[in-house]
Design an enzyme around this catalytic site. Structure first.
Site, short mmCIF file in Angstrom:
data_model
loop_
_atom_site.label_atom_id
_atom_site.label_comp_id
_atom_site.label_asym_id
_atom_site.label_seq_id
_atom_site.Cartn_x
_atom_site.Cartn_y
_atom_site.Cartn_z
CE1 TYR A 1 38.46 40.43 48.12
CE2 TYR A 1 38.01 41.74 50.11
CZ TYR A 1 38.33 41.52 48.61
OH TYR A 1 37.89 42.59 48.47
CG HIS B 1 34.77 47.24 52.25
ND1 HIS B 1 35.00 47.50 51.46
CD2 HIS B 1 34.73 49.26 52.92
CE1 HIS B 1 35.15 48.83 50.81
NE2 HIS B 1 34.64 49.82 52.11
N PRO C 1 45.90 39.83 40.33
CG PRO C 1 45.00 42.03 39.23
CD PRO C 1 46.27 40.69 38.91
CE LYS D 1 44.06 36.91 50.79
NZ LYS D 1 43.84 38.18 50.56
CE1 TYR E 1 36.24 42.46 45.29
CE2 TYR E 1 37.58 40.82 43.65
CZ TYR E 1 37.57 41.54 45.01
OH TYR E 1 38.54 42.11 45.54
#
Ligand code: PHB
Length: 395
Positions: free
Chosen positions: A389, A79, A297, A301, A205
Site C-alpha cells: 500500500y 496517513h 482502483p 495504484k 476499506y
C-alpha cells in the site's frame, strides 16, 4: 491542397498532459532536455477530473525532491494506516508499525495543479486543447501533428515521442506486435463526492455481505466514497437516499462507528479492469502510465505507477539521448514492468480480498473472511498489505 503546418523541433514530444506527461516533462526539463507537451483536453477539464487520492511515500518524495512543490507536505495529510472493516468491526493496519512508512492523502487534481504550475513557472511548452492528434513515423523520424487551440495546424518533429495519453491512448495502438493482457471484473465502483465532515481519521476499506465500500476523504467538508456496483449502473438513477442507504448498510457494525451523511455533489460509475501492454517501446515511441497499463482502483495504484514509470523513463531518455545508450530505452520496458506486475497483483489481490462476487459460494465467503483474519491477525500479513500500500522501494 497541402496544409501549412507551423513546424518545431524538440528532443521529446509528449502526447498527454496529465500527471504522467507533466511529471516527465518536468524531469526532462531538469535534465536539460527540451520537450513539448500536447493534450486534447483543456486544463480546466483535467483540473475537474476526480481520480484517486492516495500517494505512496516515493511519489511524495518525487514531487518534493524534484522541485515540483512541497505543498503535499503542507496541505496533504499523512496517513499512517488504514482500517479494514469486516464482520461489523474495524481492524487497523498500522503502516508505521508494520513497515515504518506512511502514505499521503492528496488528490490527483492537486498533483496535476502542482505539476502544471511548475511547468508554467519553468517556461514549459504546453499545448492544451489541441484536436486531430496524429503520431507519424514512429520507427525512425517521429512527428506529431495536431491543430492547436488557436485553430492552426502544428507539426512537432522529435527524437522521441512519449505516449502518456491515458487509458484511451492513441499511441498505444502504434506499438506493432504488442502483447496485451486483460482482466475484466463482474463489478464496478459507484463513486460519490459528498458534503459532510470526515467520519474517521483514515481510510476505511469495508467488506460486507452487500459488497465492498470505501470511505475516503478530500477536505474538512467534502468526502469521497465508493461502493461496489453493477458495471451497467446509471449514476443519475440514484437518489441521495438510495446512495446513503447502500453505504450505511455496508459500513454497519457493532463497534459504534458512525458514517456521517450530507448532500451528494457528484456521482460516477468507475470502470474496473486490469490491463498491461508490452513492450512499452516501439522504435522512437515509448509509453508511460495508463497508456500502457490500467489497474482497478482498489489500493490507489494508478497514479503512483504512472509516476514510477516516468521516473525510470526520464533516466532512460537521458541515457538514450545524451549518453548514446539506446539500449537504456529498450530496458525501460522491463524496469517499468517489474513494478507494474507487482502493482497489478496488489490491486487484484485487494480487490478479491474485499469484493463480493455474485457467484460466490458459502465456502468462498468463509475463505475470504479467513484471509482477512489472517491479515489483521498476523504481523506478516499486516506487513504484506502495508508494504504494497505504501509502495515498494524504487528499483
Ligand atoms: C480516493 O480517495 O479516491 C481513493 C482512495 C483509495 C483508493 C481508491 C480511491 O484505494
Amino acid at each position: 491542397m497541402s496544409v501549412a503546418y507551423s513546424s518545431t523541433r524538440v528532443e521529446v514530444a509528449i502526447v498527454g498532459g496529465g500527471p504522467a506527461g507533466l511529471m516527465l516533462s518536468h524531469l526532462l526539463h531538469s535534465a536539460g532536455i527540451d520537450n513539448t507537451v500536447i493534450d486534447n483536453r483543456s486544463v480546466t477539464a483535467i483540473e475537474n477530473t476526480h481520480r484517486a487520492g492516495i500517494l505512496e511515500r516515493d511519489s511524495v518524495r518525487l514531487l518534493v525532491e524534484s522541485g515540483v512543490s512541497d505543498r503535499v507536505l503542507r496541505e496533504g495529510q499523512e496517513h499512517r494506516g488504514i482500517d479494514l472493516r469486516f464482520g461489523g468491526a474495524s481492524h487497523r493496519i498500522d503502516f508505521q508499525d508494520a513497515v515504518g512508512a506512511s502514505c499521503w492523502l492528496y488528490p490527483q487534481t492537486e498533483v496535476f495543479a502542482d505539476l502544471h504550475r511548475a511547468r508554467v513557472r519553468d517556461g514549459g511548452d504546453l499545448r492544451y486543447g489541441v484536436t486531430g492528434t496524429e503520431v507519424l513515423d514512429v520507427r525512425d523520424e517521429p512527428r506529431v501533428r495536431c491543430v492547436g487551440a488557436d485553430g492552426r495546424p502544428q507539426e512537432i518533429r522529435a527524437d522521441l515521442v512519449i505516449g502518456a495519453d491515458g487509458s484511451r491512448s492513441v499511441c498505444r495502438g502504434l506499438v506493432g506486435g504488442a502483447t496485451r493482457y486483460f482482466r475484466e471484473y463482474p463489478f464496478a465502483w459507484f463513486g460519490v463526492l459528498v458534503e459532510a465532515p470526515p467520519s474517521a481519521p483514515e481510510l476505511i476499506y469495508a467488506r460486507s455481505e452487500q459488497g465492498f465500500a470505501l470511505i475516503s476523504q478530500r477536505t474538512r467538508t467534502v468526502q469521497r466514497m465508493y461502493f461496489q456496483c453493477d458495471p451497467s449502473e446509471d449514476p443519475s438513477a440514484w437518489s441521495d437516499d438510495r446512495i446513503w442507504d447502500q453505504l450505511q448498510t455496508r459500513l454497519a457494525g457493532t463497534d459504534g462507528f458512525t458514517l456521517r451523511e450530507g448532500p451528494v455533489i457528484e456521482r460516477t460509475v468507475l470502470p474496473f479492469r486490469s490491463f498491461v501492454q508490452t513492450p512499452m517501446r516501439h522504435g522512437r515511441l515509448l509509453l508511460a502510465g495508463d497508456a500502457a497499463h490500467t489497474v482497478p482502483p482498489t489500493g490507489a495504484k494508478g497514479l503512483n505507477l504512472a509516476l514510477a514509470d516516468v521516473r525510470v523513463l526520464a533516466e532512460a531518455v537521458e541515457r538514450g539521448l545524451r549518453g548514446g545508450d539506446d539500449d537504456a530505452l529498450t530496458r525501460y520496458t522491463d524496469r517499468a514492468l517489474a513494478r507494474v506486475w507487482k502493482a497489478q497483483h496488489f490491486s487484484y489481490w485487494m480487490t478479491t480480498l474485499l469484493h463480493r462476487v455474485a457467484s460466490a459460494s458459502d465456502f468462498d465467503e468463509r475463505r475470504q473472511l479467513g484471509e482477512l483474519d489472517s491479515i489483521v491477525g498476523s504481523a506478516a500479513g499486516t506487513a504484506y498489505l502495508a508494504e504494497g500500500y505504501t509502495g515498494w522501494p524504487n528499483s
